[in-house]
Design a protein around this motif. Structure first.
Motif, PDB file in Angstrom:
ATOM      1  N   THR A   1       0.812  -1.221   0.000  1.00  0.00           N
ATOM      2  CA  THR A   1       0.000   0.000   0.000  1.00  0.00           C
ATOM      3  C   THR A   1       0.839   1.261   0.000  1.00  0.00           C
ATOM      4  OG1 THR A   1      -0.127  -0.200   2.406  1.00  0.00           O
ATOM      5  CG2 THR A   1      -1.995  -1.054   1.145  1.00  0.00           C
ATOM      6  N   GLY A   2       2.123   1.141   0.276  1.00  0.00           N
ATOM      7  CA  GLY A   2       2.947   2.352   0.275  1.00  0.00           C
ATOM      8  C   GLY A   2       4.425   2.035   0.360  1.00  0.00           C
TER       9      GLY A   2
ATOM     10  N   ARG B   1       8.034   4.034   1.684  1.00  0.00           N
ATOM     11  CA  ARG B   1       8.584   5.221   2.342  1.00  0.00           C
ATOM     12  C   ARG B   1      10.094   5.193   2.211  1.00  0.00           C
ATOM     13  NH1 ARG B   1       7.607   5.457   8.468  1.00  0.00           N
ATOM     14  NH2 ARG B   1       9.756   4.699   8.486  1.00  0.00           N
TER      15      ARG B   1
ATOM     16  N   THR C   1       4.727  -0.646   3.226  1.00  0.00           N
ATOM     17  CA  THR C   1       3.572  -0.989   4.057  1.00  0.00           C
ATOM     18  C   THR C   1       2.644  -1.906   3.264  1.00  0.00           C
ATOM     19  OG1 THR C   1       2.558   1.081   3.349  1.00  0.00           O
ATOM     20  CG2 THR C   1       3.622   1.072   5.493  1.00  0.00           C
TER      21      THR C   1
ATOM     22  N   TRP D   1      -0.039   2.604  -5.500  1.00  0.00           N
ATOM     23  CA  TRP D   1       0.514   2.405  -4.154  1.00  0.00           C
ATOM     24  C   TRP D   1       1.781   3.228  -3.947  1.00  0.00           C
ATOM     25  CZ3 TRP D   1       5.207  -0.271  -2.989  1.00  0.00           C
ATOM     26  CH2 TRP D   1       5.862  -0.816  -4.104  1.00  0.00           C
ATOM     27  N   LEU D   2       2.349   3.746  -5.061  1.00  0.00           N
ATOM     28  CA  LEU D   2       3.578   4.543  -4.951  1.00  0.00           C
ATOM     29  C   LEU D   2       3.298   6.030  -4.755  1.00  0.00           C
ATOM     30  CD1 LEU D   2       5.564   2.704  -7.743  1.00  0.00           C
ATOM     31  CD2 LEU D   2       6.020   2.610  -5.279  1.00  0.00           C
ATOM     32  N   ASP D   3       2.015   6.413  -4.748  1.00  0.00           N
ATOM     33  CA  ASP D   3       1.667   7.825  -4.531  1.00  0.00           C
ATOM     34  C   ASP D   3       2.333   8.325  -3.246  1.00  0.00           C
ATOM     35  OD1 ASP D   3       0.127   7.788  -6.758  1.00  0.00           O
ATOM     36  OD2 ASP D   3      -1.820   7.843  -5.722  1.00  0.00           O
TER      37      ASP D   3
ATOM     38  N   SER E   1       5.444   8.458  -2.573  1.00  0.00           N
ATOM     39  CA  SER E   1       6.696   7.787  -2.223  1.00  0.00           C
ATOM     40  C   SER E   1       7.914   8.534  -2.755  1.00  0.00           C
ATOM     41  CB  SER E   1       6.707   6.378  -2.813  1.00  0.00           C
ATOM     42  OG  SER E   1       6.784   6.444  -4.234  1.00  0.00           O
TER      43      SER E   1
END
Lengths: 118, 388
Positions: free
Chosen positions: B79-80, B82, B90, B241-243, B245
């Protein structure tokens, strides 16, 4: 022993498909060696005789799996199973293949007796 | 680099894992997959699997006993991402994976027509294929929206099953984006030979039906009856999901010619990645199997070397398709204005080899039922022009 072709009909760098069941591919390498393996790639239905011959390796024309012609070993995926090898004999300028007694590794959906589908 | 996380457990992700191990990476390897399955092969989904000639077990990409010494986190989407040391991914179940290096291999998602009518399908996953097959059994009329390769292959299988098949394409010619208008028309002829009705230059206005689809309405007012509809209208990269990042995204994750993204320690491969192609002088997202199988080796070298490795020359994009027992193969990339000539066979027999040239250089090759010549011609794609 199955006669494949006159030796002169298979120049170096070329390959020949014999319509046995399953079909067999005979390769004449640039170094002058002769090898025979099952013609059908063990991954999916494609003719290795149509593939790219480089040294003692053939690359499948469809997905670029590579097989060692001396042992049948997979040198590059996607193929997972080795291709069956056969013995080659040259007598009186004619190429013969001695078919293996071992079972072939044919891809899903391809069986012996279904060669007409290919 | 002590740990790598691969996000995506299909062909590109598996190939990345194999490449990392083959290149000597001995650290901790985690593979995250949104689907619950071990890596499986997708091309047969619209061909042998849909036709019932291959089973789910036949689709497995891993060899018997293959062990990559990896921790598999399957059935949970990322979902992500960082930035930081380590990088942190994540996951949808609330957990996280930390790693020094990340391979983005999240693939693409089939574009849909929207709505929730039963009998309307897309084809990307093994579940999609099983559901489509179940619907084709017992159906009489299939309408395929989009004349691309997946649509064409499904049309072919459906004809074999005895269905009445219509393909609707918004562009003036089928397969034109991949093959150019001339060769697109040649391939369309193959479908018409086998009784497929092809309607080009026709936009879809709506689907009709109560609960279940019963027809397709075109902008010109025509209505096509349908028991089953397949939308073969392309795929979009799975990169939402990379928004946030910091990983730069255009049409897919923007990468250099070695797979490096805008974030250090992060590479991207497969359908979600748009690598810089020096032969084109542009970034190009390629959704082909061969790219997903081969490019991860380059990306792994980029990752393990911290970007110092000189990337291998890119092999030209390659695709294949099986249609009515004929093997269609295409390598390279064609642009409007390329010269196309038939070098072997002829269009009328539907068995031919065509070469695409730009300024004297071979830029692409198309073979229909010409595997041996194709093998040879394919190696000449993007070679420097020679005086003739």
């Amino acid at each position: 022993m199955i006669p494949a072709c006159p030796l002169a009909a298979l120049p170096r760098g070329e390959a020949l498909r014999i319509e046995t069941d399953p079909p067999i591919a005979v390769f004449h390498t640039e170094d002058g060696e002769l090898y025979a393996v099952d013609d059908t790639c063990t991954h999916q239905d494609a003719s290795l005789a149509d593939g790219w011959l480089e040294g003692c390796e053939v690359e499948c024309p469809l997905h670029a799996s590579r097989f060692d012609l001396r042992t049948g070993r997979v040198d590059a995926p996607p193929a997972k199973l080795p291709v069956r090898t056969h013995q080659v004999v040259v007598r009186d300028e004619t190429v013969y293949v001695v078919p293996s007694d071992l079972p072939p590794n044919l891809p899903p959906g391809v069986r012996t007796g279904s060669a007409a589908d290919a | 680099m002590n740990s790598v996380a691969i996000v995506g457990a299909s062909l590109a992700g598996l190939s990345a894992a194999r490449a990392l191990r083959a290149q000597g990476f001995g650290g901790r390897l985690t593979i995250v997959g949104a689907e619950p399955h071990r890596p499986y092969d997708r091309p047969p989904l619209s061909k042998e699997f849909l036709a019932g000639q291959m089973t789910t077990a036949d689709l497995a990409l891993e060899g018997d006993g293959e062990d990559l010494d990896a921790e598999w986190r399957l059935g949970v989407a990322a979902t992500g991402l960082r930035q930081g040391e380590p990088l942190r991914i994540t996951l949808a179940d609330g957990s996280a994976v930390e790693a020094d290096g990340v391979v983005i291999a999240t693939g693409a998602v089939a574009r849909t027509l929207g709505g929730d009518l039963a009998g309307v399908h897309t084809l990307r996953t093994v579940e999609d294929a099983a559901a489509l097959r179940a619907d084709l059994d017992g159906a009489r009329r299939l309408v395929v929206i989009g004349a691309g390769f997946i649509g064409a292959e499904v049309a072919c299988v459906a004809r074999t099953l005895g269905l009445d098949v219509t393909i609707v394409e918004a562009a003036p010619a089928p397969f034109a984006r991949a093959l150019g208008p001339e060769m697109g028309a040649a391939l369309a002829g193959l479908h018409e030979d086998h009784g497929v009705r092809l309607i080009c230059g026709a936009a879809v206005r709506a689907l009709s039906g109560q609960g279940r689809v019963d027809g397709v309405l075109l902008e010109d007012g025509r209505r096509l009856d349908a028991d089953v509809v397949l939308a073969g209208i392309g795929a979009r990269p799975a990169v939402e999901w990379l928004d946030g990042s910091g990983v730069k995204v255009g049409d897919g994750v923007v990468c250099d010619a070695g797979g490096a993204t805008s974030v250090p320690g992060v590479v991207a491969v497969g359908d979600c990645a748009a690598w810089f192609d020096p032969a084109l002088g542009a970034h190009l997202r390629v959704e082909h199997w061969t790219g997903a199988a081969r490019r991860p080796a380059t990306a792994a070298a980029t990752l393990l070397s911290g970007g110092a490795a000189v990337p291998d020359a890119l092999a030209p994009p390659y695709l294949w398709s099986d249609q009515y027992g004929l093997r269609v193969q295409f390598a390279g990339h064609t642009l409007p204005g390329d010269e196309v000539s038939v070098e072997e066979g002829d269009l009328a027999s539907r068995r031919f080899l065509a070469v695409y040239r730009r300024e004297g250089r071979t830029v692409a090759v198309l073979g229909v039922d010409q595997p041996r010549s194709f093998t040879r011609w394919r190696r000449r794609v993007n070679e420097p022009a020679v005086a003739r």
